[in-house]
Design an enzyme around this catalytic site. Structure first.
Site, PDB file in Angstrom:
ATOM      1  N   SER A  28      16.014 -13.473 -27.657  1.00 62.97           N
ATOM      2  CA  SER A  28      15.416 -12.286 -28.289  1.00 62.97           C
ATOM      3  C   SER A  28      13.956 -12.620 -28.528  1.00 62.97           C
ATOM      4  O   SER A  28      13.635 -13.709 -29.010  1.00 62.97           O
ATOM      5  CB  SER A  28      16.114 -12.010 -29.621  1.00 62.97           C
ATOM      6  N   HIS A  68      17.584 -10.145 -24.410  1.00 60.78           N
ATOM      7  CA  HIS A  68      18.163  -9.323 -25.477  1.00 60.78           C
ATOM      8  C   HIS A  68      16.979  -8.750 -26.261  1.00 60.78           C
ATOM      9  O   HIS A  68      16.285  -9.497 -26.969  1.00 60.78           O
ATOM     10  CB  HIS A  68      19.044 -10.217 -26.379  1.00 60.78           C
ATOM     11  N   ASP A  97      15.328  -6.329 -29.033  1.00 60.98           N
ATOM     12  CA  ASP A  97      15.718  -5.717 -30.301  1.00 60.98           C
ATOM     13  C   ASP A  97      14.815  -4.544 -30.672  1.00 60.98           C
ATOM     14  O   ASP A  97      13.668  -4.742 -31.089  1.00 60.98           O
ATOM     15  CB  ASP A  97      15.644  -6.778 -31.415  1.00 60.98           C
ATOM     16  N   MET A 139      14.000  -1.518 -33.161  1.00 65.91           N
ATOM     17  CA  MET A 139      14.282  -1.129 -34.558  1.00 65.91           C
ATOM     18  C   MET A 139      13.413   0.062 -34.950  1.00 65.91           C
ATOM     19  O   MET A 139      12.229   0.100 -34.607  1.00 65.91           O
ATOM     20  CB  MET A 139      13.931  -2.295 -35.503  1.00 65.91           C
ATOM     21  N   HIS A 196      19.148  -3.874 -27.601  1.00 61.67           N
ATOM     22  CA  HIS A 196      19.966  -3.788 -28.814  1.00 61.67           C
ATOM     23  C   HIS A 196      19.296  -2.762 -29.720  1.00 61.67           C
ATOM     24  O   HIS A 196      18.256  -3.044 -30.315  1.00 61.67           O
ATOM     25  CB  HIS A 196      20.032  -5.185 -29.465  1.00 61.67           C
ATOM     26  N   MET A 247      18.840  -0.908 -32.824  1.00 67.11           N
ATOM     27  CA  MET A 247      19.081  -0.824 -34.262  1.00 67.11           C
ATOM     28  C   MET A 247      18.339   0.416 -34.753  1.00 67.11           C
ATOM     29  O   MET A 247      17.314   0.332 -35.437  1.00 67.11           O
ATOM     30  CB  MET A 247      18.601  -2.106 -34.956  1.00 67.11           C
ATOM     31  N   MET A 255      27.395  -9.010 -35.125  1.00 66.55           N
ATOM     32  CA  MET A 255      26.242  -9.458 -35.916  1.00 66.55           C
ATOM     33  C   MET A 255      26.702 -10.536 -36.907  1.00 66.55           C
ATOM     34  O   MET A 255      27.649 -10.322 -37.670  1.00 66.55           O
ATOM     35  CB  MET A 255      25.626  -8.286 -36.709  1.00 66.55           C
ATOM     36  N   ASP A 269      25.084 -12.489 -32.457  1.00 66.85           N
ATOM     37  CA  ASP A 269      23.664 -12.233 -32.686  1.00 66.85           C
ATOM     38  C   ASP A 269      23.312 -12.561 -34.129  1.00 66.85           C
ATOM     39  O   ASP A 269      23.851 -11.956 -35.059  1.00 66.85           O
ATOM     40  CB  ASP A 269      23.374 -10.754 -32.388  1.00 66.85           C
TER      41      ASP A 269
HETATM   42  C1  DX5 Z   1      18.134  -9.181 -35.709  1.00 71.52           C
HETATM   43  C2  DX5 Z   1      18.261  -9.151 -34.219  1.00 71.52           C
HETATM   44  C3  DX5 Z   1      18.484 -10.485 -33.611  1.00 71.52           C
HETATM   45  C4  DX5 Z   1      17.455 -11.504 -33.959  1.00 71.52           C
HETATM   46  C5  DX5 Z   1      17.949 -12.866 -33.618  1.00 71.52           C
HETATM   47  O1  DX5 Z   1      18.397  -7.969 -36.267  1.00 71.52           O
HETATM   48  O2  DX5 Z   1      19.297  -8.315 -33.786  1.00 71.52           O
HETATM   49  O3  DX5 Z   1      18.634 -10.363 -32.199  1.00 71.52           O
HETATM   50  O4  DX5 Z   1      16.251 -11.310 -33.314  1.00 71.52           O
HETATM   51  O5  DX5 Z   1      17.023 -13.771 -34.089  1.00 71.52           O
HETATM   52  P1  DX5 Z   1      17.512 -15.180 -34.654  1.00 71.52           P
HETATM   53  O6  DX5 Z   1      18.166 -15.866 -33.480  1.00 71.52           O
HETATM   54  O7  DX5 Z   1      16.263 -15.831 -35.092  1.00 71.52           O
HETATM   55  O8  DX5 Z   1      18.477 -14.890 -35.726  1.00 71.52           O
HETATM   56 ZN    ZN Z   2      19.724  -8.345 -31.605  1.00 71.67          ZN
END
Ligand code: DX5
Ligand code: ZN
Length: 224
Positions: free
Chosen positions: A9, A34, A36, A38, A68, A70, A142, A180
């Protein structure tokens, strides 16, 4: 154990040299990306959208990209994410709200030619999404509260991975199980042993202490 994939990520990557960071992680042997997304509503922070996905697509040598999402209304983003280069669209069950709406999202993602993943927050039980398993390509468990990279994993949540892996075997479905949040070299093996087939690694790969290549080699070594 099946081959485990590592999905970096970029949340904690250096966005000032994103293309270089992508090439570094690919040289280190990451399997897929991956990304992310948001929206500041489903989770408090904003991260990025289609432009950054397209930038990773352009910098990559062609590795698989999953988005992903969110976000509160994931369906509204599917077409943009797919057009930018995402090949798997992962939405949250909590955003869909119920099984019927989740099925609508699955259909919409498939209509765009994408694979479909479903993410579940710590408070959502595996049994809530069990009727959907045969319709999905992937489930993201998660292991943290979503929204931020760099948090510590909650190892108690790995029982959900074990539960999912049992259902996958019992039902004979082809489903990737992704974990994750907080995956590091010291806990990667327990994720794989629980039945995870994809490990998302954000701050374990992009941090101030190591190059992405060295970090990925350490993670790969830890899985064994
Ligand atoms: C958080 C994300 C993750 C995050 C993982 O909401 O969905 O993918 O970036 O980062 P680490 O591996 O640092 O927890
Ligand atoms: Zn993620």
């Amino acid at each position: 154990m099946p081959a485990i994939q590592i999905a970096p990520s970029i949340l904690t990557a250096d966005f000032g040299r994103l293309a270089e960071q992508v090439r570094e992680a690919e040289a280190g042997g990451c399997d897929l990306w991956h990304l992310d997304v948001m929206d500041g509503h489903f989770v408090p922070p904003l991260s990025f959208g289609r432009e950054v996905i397209a930038a990773v697509r352009a910098a990559s040598d062609g590795r698989f990209i999953e988005a992903h999402l969110m976000v509160e209304r994931p369906g509204e983003q599917f077409a943009d994410m797919a057009a930018a280069g995402a090949q798997r669209l992962i939405f949250h069950y909590e955003a869909a709200g119920n099984l019927d709406r989740a099925r609508e999202h699955i259909g919409a993602a498939r209509a765009l030619g994408c694979q479909v993943g479903l993410a579940i927050n710590p408070e959502t039980a595996v049994r809530d999404i069990a009727p959907l398993l045969a319709e999905l390509d992937e489930v993201t468990v998660m292991l943290i509260r979503p929204g931020w990279g760099g948090q510590a994993m909650r190892p108690d949540l790995l029982t959900k991975v074990t539960d999912l892996a049992m259902r996958v075997r019992a039902e004979g479905v082809a489903l990737q199980i992704e974990v994750d949040g907080g995956v590091k070299a010291h806990n990667a093996h327990s994720c794989a042993a629980a039945g995870a087939t994809i490990l998302v690694a954000g701050s374990a790969v992009f941090n101030a202490e190591q190059t992405p290549q060295a970090a990925l080699a350490e993670l790969r070594g830890a899985i064994g």
